[in-house]
Every structure is written in structure tokens, then in C-alpha cells.
Design an enzyme around this catalytic site. Structure first.
Site, PDB file in Angstrom:
ATOM      1  N   HIS A 243       0.822  -1.214   0.000  1.00 18.22           N
ATOM      2  CA  HIS A 243       0.000   0.000   0.000  1.00 18.22           C
ATOM      3  C   HIS A 243       0.867   1.280   0.000  1.00 18.22           C
ATOM      4  CE1 HIS A 243      -3.479  -2.504   1.108  1.00 18.22           C
ATOM      5  NE2 HIS A 243      -2.810  -2.952   2.145  1.00 18.22           N
TER       6      HIS A 243
HETATM    7  O1  RIB Z   1      -5.340   0.192   4.605  1.00 15.48           O
HETATM    8  C1  RIB Z   1      -3.945   0.147   4.399  1.00 15.48           C
HETATM    9  C2  RIB Z   1      -3.265   1.205   5.196  1.00 15.48           C
HETATM   10  O2  RIB Z   1      -3.509   0.990   6.590  1.00 15.48           O
HETATM   11  C3  RIB Z   1      -1.731   1.163   5.054  1.00 15.48           C
HETATM   12  O3  RIB Z   1      -1.217   2.457   5.213  1.00 15.48           O
HETATM   13  C4  RIB Z   1      -1.310   0.302   6.202  1.00 15.48           C
HETATM   14  O4  RIB Z   1       0.022   0.580   6.638  1.00 15.48           O
HETATM   15  C5  RIB Z   1      -2.288   0.736   7.264  1.00 15.48           C
HETATM   16  O5  RIB Z   1      -1.804   1.944   7.844  1.00 15.48           O
END
Ligand code: RIB
Ligand code: CA
Length: 313
Positions: A243
């Protein structure tokens, strides 16, 4: 001479945050990381600030690290140990950080940096809940207009939610903070789950990281192996979604991504859809466009970038 972009990375490490930080620190000729600000999110603040320092030291960087808000603006903190493990960095044991946390509160650092640097030269890169950013905007409205751009990981539309059926974790944890940021008028680039769920590691890529034979390569392989187990069990996907690294990849190679400049607003009232990013992807309203909402990425190009950059550390 390519332009060096000044950035502040706001983060809640988290294995994917860790890879994002390494990526940013691997390109000093392109990105000047003015500071790393920790926020409560994946795990409590005491751990996210410690993890941020561990990761920066792993990269051999002396970038200053600050602790920020330990809870959302108006709600109890929701964490994600079920995804990231108890430490938030499960998957690779690293020594306690040698360098101390900077004494200034992260929000004060963000405010002072924006006041010191020329207007329109600092990009904010939130990788977790938006509490620190929103608090800075509330405490010092004069800095809002000085921000060049906010490039954040958060939200979801066609991909729907990952922490509730409707909401993505970073937005869900602090929807009031997200509303402040999305209504701030600062140019936004949003990396939602619609994109990051396409940024899946492969077995071959993880083994490529491990075969680098470096402390960084071993850490990235260990973290992504650990991080993958949750998404594989939930989505049946092979690979872990990277992500937060998508935020840094956008800064380094924006052409890997595509999306639309549209209106995106945050649900802050409904118990059923709290934290949903309501993206007007088909422009069915006359609500003003406030965000470049990304929807697709060249996955192979992305992982070639990751490989090239991680190998430099
Ligand atoms: O939903 C994914 C996000 O939430 C990413 O930034 C992960 O590190 C958590 O913070
Ligand atoms: Ca994160």
C-alpha cells in the site's frame, strides 16, 4: 539536474510503511526527506515512533523522527495488530534504535517546517491516519496554503473497504481528520486500495529481495512474508499489497499510475459507512474536484522501480 522534492513522511509503521520509508530514503537525489512524523495507527504511537526510528537507521539515514498524535481527533484509537503483528514490524527482528526521538511534537515540526520553507515547496506524504496533518491545519491555518501537495495512501472506492465493508483503515481510524484534509483545498493525490491492491508482491520478488543478501533486503523479505499471510488468507491473493510504497512510487514515477481528478468526500456520521471515501468517479454531482484519485498502476513497472531502489540501500 532533476528537481529535489522536499517531503515530510507521516507514518504508522507497519511493514508496508517501512518499505515506503526505505524507498524514500533510497533516492536522496530526488527526494529530500525533511522529517518523519509518527502517528498512532497500525499500532500505538509508542511503537510507531520506535519503528520509524528503526527503519530510518536500517537505511543508514539520520533523518529526524518526531512523535505525533497518540489518538484520533474525536474517537478511540483502532489498531491493526491482526495485520501487522504485535510490534507492527513483525517478520524481521531489528535492534532497538540508537538515535533518540526529536523532542518537538510532530505537529509542531510540521507547522514550523511549512512556515520556514518557501510556500509551495513542501509535499506531505501521509501513510497512516490523518490525525497529525489535520491537527497541524487546525492549530495553524496559515500553513494550509503553504503546502505544495498532499500525496496520501488511503480510501477506497471500487475496491470497497478493508477494515469495514465500506472504509479503508487509514481513513476509518480518524474520519474527522480525513474530512479536514479532504476539505482543506490543498491539492490531493490519493492512492486508494483500488490501486494498492494491484501492487501485490510475488514469491519471485520477495526471493529477489532476500537474495540481495543485505540487511535491507532481508528485512523487506521478512516483512512482506509476514504481511502477506493476512491478505492471502482474506483475499486468497498471492502476495502482499504494498500500500504505502505506492505513495513514494508516485513521487518518483507518476506515469506508472492513472486516475481521475474528481470530488472525494468522507463519511463522518453514518455508523454503517463511517470513514468511506465517497468518490464521484462518474462525476454525477457538481461537487468540486478536490483530488486526483488513482485507479490503476503498471504493476510490473512498479516492482522494477521497487527492486532498483531497494538494491541501492
Ligand atoms: O489500509 C492500508 C493502510 O492501513 C496502510 O497504510 C497500512 O500501513 C495501514 O496503515
Ligand atoms: Ca500505513
Amino acid at each position: 539536474m532533476t528537481h529535489r522534492r522536499k517531503i515530510i513522511i507521516d507514518t504508522d509503521p507497519g511493514q508496508d510503511d517501512a518499505v515506503a520509508l526505505l524507498l524514500a530514503l533510497s533516492a536522496p537525489e530526488r527526494l529530500e526527506v525533511l522529517g518523519v512524523t509518527a502517528v498512532a495507527g497500525n499500532v500505538p504511537l509508542a511503537l510507531t515512533q520506535r519503528n520509524a526510528r528503526v527503519i530510518c537507521e536500517l537505511a543508514g539515514s539520520s533523518v529526524p523522527v518526531f512523535a505525533g498524535c497518540d489518538a484520533p481527533l474525536k474517537r478511540d484509537l483502532v489498531t491493526a495488530e491482526h495485520v501487522h503483528g504485535k510490534t507492527g514490524l513483525d517478520g524481521c527482528d531489528l535492534p532497538e534504535p540508537a538515535r533518540p526521538l526529536r523532542p518537538e511534537h510532530a505537529v509542531e515540526f510540521i507547522i514550523e517546517t511549512l512556515r520556514r520553507e518557501a510556500p509551495g515547496t513542501v509535499t506531505l506524504c501521509p501513510l497512516g491516519p490523518l490525525t497529525n496533518i489535520a491537527t497541524a491545519f487546525q492549530r495553524a491555518p496559515d500553513v494550509v496554503g503553504r503546502v505544495a501537495e498532499i500525496v496520501l495512501m488511503g480510501g477506497a472506492y471500487f475496491e470497497v473497504g478493508n477494515i469495514t465493508p465500506a472504509a479503508e483503515f487509514n481513513i476509518y481510524v480518524d474520519p474527522e481528520a480525513a474530512e479536514i484534509v479532504f476539505k482543506s483545498g490543498v491539492p490531493l493525490v490519493v492512492l486508494p486500495l483500488d490501486v494498492t491492491h494491484k501492487a501485490l508482491t510475488s514469491r519471485a520478488w520477495v526471493e529477489e529481495m532476500r537474495s540481495l543478501g543485505t540487511p535491507v533486503g532481508r528485512a523487506v523479505a521478512g516483512w512482506t512474508d509476514f504481511f502477506e499471510r493476512f491478505d492471502t488468507a482474506k483475499y486468497g491473493s498471492e502476495g502482499a499489497p504494498l500500500h504505502d510504497p505506492c505513495v513514494i512510487a508516485y513521487l518518483l514515477a507518476p506515469d506508472l499510475f492513472s486516475g481521475r481528478h474528481i470530488n472525494v468526500e468522507i463519511e463522518v456520521n453514518s455508523p454503517l459507512t463511517l470513514g468511506m471515501t465517497v468518490a464521484d468517479w462518474w462525476r454525477v454531482t457538481d461537487r468540486p474536484a478536490n483530488a486526483l484519485f488513482l485507479g490503476d498502476v503498471d504493476r510490473d513497472g512498479l516492482f522494477r522501480l521497487f527492486s532498483d531502489q531497494i538494491a541501492r540501500l
